[in-house]
Write a protein that holds these residues in place. Sequence first.
Motif, mmCIF file in Angstrom:
data_model
loop_
_atom_site.group_PDB
_atom_site.id
_atom_site.type_symbol
_atom_site.label_atom_id
_atom_site.label_comp_id
_atom_site.label_asym_id
_atom_site.label_seq_id
_atom_site.Cartn_x
_atom_site.Cartn_y
_atom_site.Cartn_z
ATOM 1 N N ARG B 44 0.868 -1.178 0.000
ATOM 2 C CA ARG B 44 0.000 0.000 0.000
ATOM 3 C C ARG B 44 0.899 1.220 0.000
ATOM 4 O O ARG B 44 1.699 1.385 0.915
ATOM 5 C CB ARG B 44 -0.883 0.009 1.254
ATOM 6 N N PRO B 46 1.202 5.600 -0.447
ATOM 7 C CA PRO B 46 0.471 6.866 -0.505
ATOM 8 C C PRO B 46 0.959 7.758 -1.652
ATOM 9 O O PRO B 46 2.156 7.826 -1.913
ATOM 10 C CB PRO B 46 0.810 7.513 0.842
ATOM 11 N N THR B 48 -0.058 11.735 -3.496
ATOM 12 C CA THR B 48 -0.884 12.939 -3.411
ATOM 13 C C THR B 48 -1.850 13.036 -4.583
ATOM 14 O O THR B 48 -1.503 12.694 -5.714
ATOM 15 C CB THR B 48 0.027 14.177 -3.414
ATOM 16 N N ILE B 62 0.816 12.038 -9.695
ATOM 17 C CA ILE B 62 2.100 12.119 -10.381
ATOM 18 C C ILE B 62 3.096 11.307 -9.575
ATOM 19 O O ILE B 62 3.218 11.498 -8.363
ATOM 20 C CB ILE B 62 2.549 13.582 -10.533
ATOM 21 N N GLN B 64 6.924 9.374 -9.116
ATOM 22 C CA GLN B 64 8.311 9.199 -9.501
ATOM 23 C C GLN B 64 8.724 7.780 -9.159
ATOM 24 O O GLN B 64 8.447 7.300 -8.060
ATOM 25 C CB GLN B 64 9.179 10.184 -8.724
ATOM 26 N N GLY B 67 11.238 2.906 -6.405
ATOM 27 C CA GLY B 67 11.383 1.551 -5.885
ATOM 28 C C GLY B 67 10.450 0.626 -6.629
ATOM 29 O O GLY B 67 9.927 0.975 -7.685
ATOM 30 N N THR B 69 7.287 -0.649 -6.199
ATOM 31 C CA THR B 69 5.884 -0.360 -6.492
ATOM 32 C C THR B 69 5.757 0.778 -7.493
ATOM 33 O O THR B 69 4.983 0.697 -8.454
ATOM 34 C CB THR B 69 5.127 -0.014 -5.190
ATOM 35 N N THR B 70 6.520 1.848 -7.262
ATOM 36 C CA THR B 70 6.426 2.973 -8.195
ATOM 37 C C THR B 70 6.955 2.571 -9.575
ATOM 38 O O THR B 70 6.453 3.051 -10.592
ATOM 39 C CB THR B 70 7.185 4.193 -7.648
ATOM 40 N N PRO B 213 6.243 10.089 5.458
ATOM 41 C CA PRO B 213 6.754 8.898 6.149
ATOM 42 C C PRO B 213 6.256 7.632 5.460
ATOM 43 O O PRO B 213 5.375 7.698 4.599
ATOM 44 C CB PRO B 213 6.114 9.010 7.530
ATOM 45 N N MET B 215 3.941 4.595 5.201
ATOM 46 C CA MET B 215 2.601 4.334 5.708
ATOM 47 C C MET B 215 2.212 2.887 5.430
ATOM 48 O O MET B 215 2.771 2.251 4.547
ATOM 49 C CB MET B 215 1.593 5.257 5.025
ATOM 50 N N GLU B 264 13.985 -2.988 0.431
ATOM 51 C CA GLU B 264 13.599 -2.267 -0.784
ATOM 52 C C GLU B 264 14.554 -2.584 -1.932
ATOM 53 O O GLU B 264 14.133 -2.751 -3.077
ATOM 54 C CB GLU B 264 13.592 -0.750 -0.513
HETATM 55 C C1 LIG Z 1 1.286 11.635 2.105
HETATM 56 C C2 LIG Z 1 2.280 11.203 1.051
HETATM 57 C C3 LIG Z 1 2.148 11.670 -0.232
HETATM 58 C C4 LIG Z 1 3.029 11.258 -1.234
HETATM 59 N N1 LIG Z 1 2.858 11.740 -2.491
HETATM 60 C C5 LIG Z 1 3.666 11.330 -3.492
HETATM 61 C C6 LIG Z 1 3.466 11.769 -4.825
HETATM 62 O O1 LIG Z 1 2.544 12.552 -5.118
HETATM 63 N N2 LIG Z 1 4.294 11.303 -5.797
HETATM 64 C C7 LIG Z 1 5.318 10.420 -5.516
HETATM 65 O O2 LIG Z 1 6.023 10.026 -6.444
HETATM 66 N N3 LIG Z 1 5.534 9.983 -4.266
HETATM 67 C C8 LIG Z 1 4.741 10.417 -3.230
HETATM 68 N N4 LIG Z 1 4.938 9.930 -1.957
HETATM 69 C C9 LIG Z 1 6.032 8.955 -1.729
HETATM 70 C C10 LIG Z 1 5.634 7.569 -2.199
HETATM 71 O O3 LIG Z 1 4.611 7.057 -1.368
HETATM 72 C C11 LIG Z 1 6.840 6.610 -2.163
HETATM 73 O O4 LIG Z 1 7.739 7.044 -3.144
HETATM 74 C C12 LIG Z 1 6.465 5.176 -2.479
HETATM 75 O O5 LIG Z 1 5.752 4.618 -1.404
HETATM 76 C C13 LIG Z 1 7.696 4.328 -2.740
HETATM 77 O O6 LIG Z 1 7.339 2.966 -2.921
HETATM 78 P P1 LIG Z 1 8.252 1.986 -3.778
HETATM 79 O O7 LIG Z 1 7.832 0.595 -3.509
HETATM 80 O O8 LIG Z 1 8.264 2.395 -5.177
HETATM 81 O O9 LIG Z 1 9.679 2.246 -3.221
HETATM 82 P P2 LIG Z 1 10.488 1.532 -2.076
HETATM 83 O O10 LIG Z 1 11.691 0.931 -2.664
HETATM 84 O O11 LIG Z 1 9.604 0.670 -1.260
HETATM 85 O O12 LIG Z 1 10.903 2.774 -1.174
HETATM 86 C C14 LIG Z 1 11.604 3.902 -1.632
HETATM 87 C C15 LIG Z 1 11.437 4.982 -0.574
HETATM 88 O O13 LIG Z 1 10.045 5.339 -0.498
HETATM 89 C C16 LIG Z 1 9.582 5.415 0.833
HETATM 90 N N5 LIG Z 1 8.513 4.418 1.063
HETATM 91 C C17 LIG Z 1 8.578 3.073 0.930
HETATM 92 N N6 LIG Z 1 7.413 2.454 1.209
HETATM 93 C C18 LIG Z 1 6.551 3.427 1.538
HETATM 94 C C19 LIG Z 1 5.200 3.433 1.939
HETATM 95 N N7 LIG Z 1 4.460 2.306 2.075
HETATM 96 N N8 LIG Z 1 4.636 4.628 2.230
HETATM 97 C C20 LIG Z 1 5.343 5.778 2.083
HETATM 98 N N9 LIG Z 1 6.637 5.823 1.700
HETATM 99 C C21 LIG Z 1 7.250 4.681 1.431
HETATM 100 C C22 LIG Z 1 10.762 5.115 1.701
HETATM 101 O O14 LIG Z 1 11.248 6.329 2.208
HETATM 102 C C23 LIG Z 1 11.776 4.490 0.816
HETATM 103 O O15 LIG Z 1 13.062 4.808 1.177
HETATM 104 C C24 LIG Z 1 4.085 10.353 -0.943
HETATM 105 C C25 LIG Z 1 4.217 9.883 0.369
HETATM 106 C C26 LIG Z 1 3.335 10.288 1.360
HETATM 107 C C27 LIG Z 1 3.462 9.759 2.756
#
Ligand SMILES: Cc1cc2nc3c(=O)[nH]c(=O)nc-3n(C[C@H](O)[C@H](O)[C@H](O)COP(=O)(O)OP(=O)(O)OC[C@H]3O[C@@H](n4cnc5c(N)ncnc54)[C@H](O)[C@@H]3O)c2cc1C
Lengths: 472, 282
Positions: B44, B46, B48, B62, B64, B67, B69-70, B213, B215, B264
């Motif tokens: 899961r 988050p 914006t 939008i 970026q 990791g 999931t993105t 953070p 979530m 990650e």
């Molecule tokens: C309220 C909020 C709004 C956000 N809005 C945007 C946005 O508009 N666009 C955008 O590109 N990104 C946004 N992010 C960040 C986005 O959620 C993380 O980039 C994404 O979760 C990374 O997941 P991943 O599996 O691709 O990367 P991973 O390899 O899992 O992690 C890369 C980095 O992302 C962060 N991260 C990892 N898992 C989570 C998680 N479950 N929740 C939050 N952060 C995590 C950690 O800091 C980690 O170092 C937002 C985060 C929050 C909390």
Amino acid sequence: MDPKETKERMKIPKQVMPEQDPGERVKNFFEVPYGYTAEQAMEEAKRCIQCKKPLCVGGCPVNIDIPWFIRLISEGKFVEAAHKIKESNGLPAVCGRVCPQEDQCEKVCIIGKKGEPVSIGRLERFAADYEREHGEVRIPELPKWSGKKVSVVGAGPAGLTVAGDLVKKGHKVTVFEALHTAGGVLMYGIPEFRLPKKIVQSEVEYLKRMGVDIVLNSVVGKLETIDEFLSNGYSAVFVGSGAGLPYFMNIPGENLAGVYAANEYLTRVNLMKAYQFPEADTPVIRGRKVVVIGGGNTAMDSARTALRLCPEEVSIVYRRSREELPARVEEIHHGEEEGLKFRLLTNPKKFIGDKDGRLKAIECVRMELGEPDESGRRRPVEVKGSEFCIDADVAIVAIGNGANPLIPQTTPDIKVNKWGNITVNPDTGRTSKRGVFSGGDIVRGGATVILAMGDGKKAADSIDEYLKTGVW
Amino acid sequence: MYEITEKVELAHTVYLFKIKAPLIARKRKAGQFVVLRLNEHGERIPLTIVDSDNAAGTITIIVQEVGKTTAMLGDMGAGDNILDVVGPLGRPTHIENFGVAVCVGGGIGTAPVLPIARALKEAGNKVVSIIGARNKGLLILEKEMREASDTLYVTTDDGSYGHHGFVTQVLQNLIDEGMKIGFVVGIGPIPMMRAVSNTTKPYDILTMVSLNPIMVDGTGMCGACRVTVGGKNQFVCVDGPEFNGHEVNYEELILRNRSYMKEEKMAMEELTYHEGAKCYDK
Ligand SMILES: Cc1cc2nc3c(=O)[nH]c(=O)nc-3n(C[C@H](O)[C@H](O)[C@H](O)COP(=O)(O)OP(=O)(O)OC[C@H]3O[C@@H](n4cnc5c(N)ncnc54)[C@H](O)[C@@H]3O)c2cc1C
Ligand SMILES: Cc1cc2nc3c(=O)[nH]c(=O)nc-3n(C[C@H](O)[C@H](O)[C@H](O)COP(=O)(O)OP(=O)(O)OC[C@H]3O[C@@H](n4cnc5c(N)ncnc54)[C@H](O)[C@@H]3O)c2cc1C
Ligand code: SF4
Ligand code: SF4
Ligand code: FES
């Protein structure tokens, strides 16, 4: 029953439920007890002397007709037994597993006065499992639609019970659930090895087949509000939104990496299947030395979950002594068999991190029991100068939760008490707001599955009455 | 299932998606986010809500690629379905007429800044925006931000476009030139938000930052998203995501966000392995 037969029956020993070997099960997430075989169930059922005034029924919060269903089992009529139970309890496979029976139905069973009580919970579980596994789950006939719609907030045991009862009374019900899966704590909190998730899901499927509409990913209050429900065609609303944010101890270092709230830890592992990482995408820190803080069932679930992620050591830190441990005796016993250590009369003072902000140790202090407090338990007091450190790279804080604030925040005319729990009339589940009912943990604070279901049942009756009479 | 109706590549590994979610589109306000899960095994995460279109019933996000999931989301396109989308979560931005409001967006942080800039403008503020990126290729939403603002400044770290330098240098200049700033919102990488807060603190300018953070549920149940603000625990998914930037413990947040670095990396390597040739040059 003639006295001779009663005597015979009382000689039958309690049937032992076969279990996975501790050394084996601590390496997997499969259910610990296997459940009775048909022969064992029939034998155990014969231990019930079919009391004329069965005390057990009064001990069950939803008053299942216990002697009746047990008799059906003793006669080999397993499916009929399941149907009998379902007249009062919509989730028997769940309750038979997780009810604290030793404090409820089995506590007052007459056989328990002299020896071991009849294993009511295990028999309930057996009947429900039998029905499900033999594909004999029957959809009851439903009355014609009453023309009324009810919405339910939260698909935990309270909400699911309301939904099931109301469709059986002829109303249309839509359940709105914030998470991506229905079941509430049954899905995200209670571990797989105590309650297999496929059982919860088959109960949910059953409700769907009865016509309950479940809408996932819907946070009521954020997406739609209760007032919008009431003005958009729903005649009544039931709020079963459960527990809210976990409590922390507010001691230094609590936000270091590696310090979890039990809810987060269990949600990662249960709901998000972190034990299957990397096949499942959600990780959890497995750790080498895991310390769980607290002594309740949530602490025990966290600790036994941690054991299955194969660290070197898992221990419980609890500030009182063994006698005061609030967890079920059976769970403590299961935990010890699996290698869980107890550090009793111990309280954490601070979490200590390494240079990268990761937990490496916990400073604790020894406690001793002083005078009894309001709860009647002896108050733990610190032994001055007895501070010491425990190595730990994962800590799980399991000291309880607050009330879920989302609904009261977005519907201010629903009254809450000073802890944020919704106040209701305990007989009807009616809140201070017309048309809105509530029950389960959001009303009681952390309670049990069966109490939440009992609340759901009462509320469903009261909702039905309100829909028919319009009288509040 | 939530259908992706449109995908646009805004910069290298940065994509805009429109997703069908009519109820969320109708309810969402500036500052709120969704949590999504791509598939049955998915995490899961988050994101914006940048914009919404009531008529089409879509929300815009939008993303970026940072990791697993993105990156998997980045591989999806119009017509594909996302398994779960829940929202709108978090508290909306507090919008009022502050006189002059400065909106600072760093990198992908410009995405969440855009709806706030628009809402501030609508409330009658004079909106001055500063957006920055490491280089020209990574800059996003310049046109949209220009439309939403009375004045727009663009910076790049390497000087390949706009002002050479950091967004905070422009902010400092505005303060030094005597601009009467009533409100600053800064969203971007954590060090950038810390720098923006440090810039405005001596002048006591109300400064909000949006915290990111890790979530899990995003609904106030698990406690994963806690941060220390003003010495107290706050839960970003229900108390935030925006907080007074002068009170946030950024160091703690940075360390907490590194909790799963090892996992990650492992997830990403596994994904790259399965996808064969796909190349990540970060
Ligand atoms: C309220 C909020 C709004 C956000 N809005 C945007 C946005 O508009 N666009 C955008 O590109 N990104 C946004 N992010 C960040 C986005 O959620 C993380 O980039 C994404 O979760 C990374 O997941 P991943 O599996 O691709 O990367 P991973 O390899 O899992 O992690 C890369 C980095 O992302 C962060 N991260 C990892 N898992 C989570 C998680 N479950 N929740 C939050 N952060 C995590 C950690 O800091 C980690 O170092 C937002 C985060 C929050 C909390
Ligand atoms: C780890 C753990 C172990 C336990 N073990 C046992 C046990 O062995 N035996 C036992 O009897 N009890 C046990 N309990 C307690 C028991 O699980 C709870 O008392 C019971 O689940 C309460 O049911 P409920 O329906 O009130 O709420 P919950 O089960 O908490 O369900 C509430 C549901 O509402 C949803 N929700 C919340 N807000 C909203 C909203 N605004 N919109 C939509 N949906 C919303 C939540 O996502 C959740 O799914 C345990 C609890 C925990 C945490
Ligand atoms: S529901 Fe619980 S209390 Fe009632 S009979 Fe079954 S196990 Fe006993
Ligand atoms: S009290 Fe015990 S023996 Fe009597 S009916 Fe109930 S289960 Fe049977
Ligand atoms: S993400 Fe779980 S409480 Fe905020």
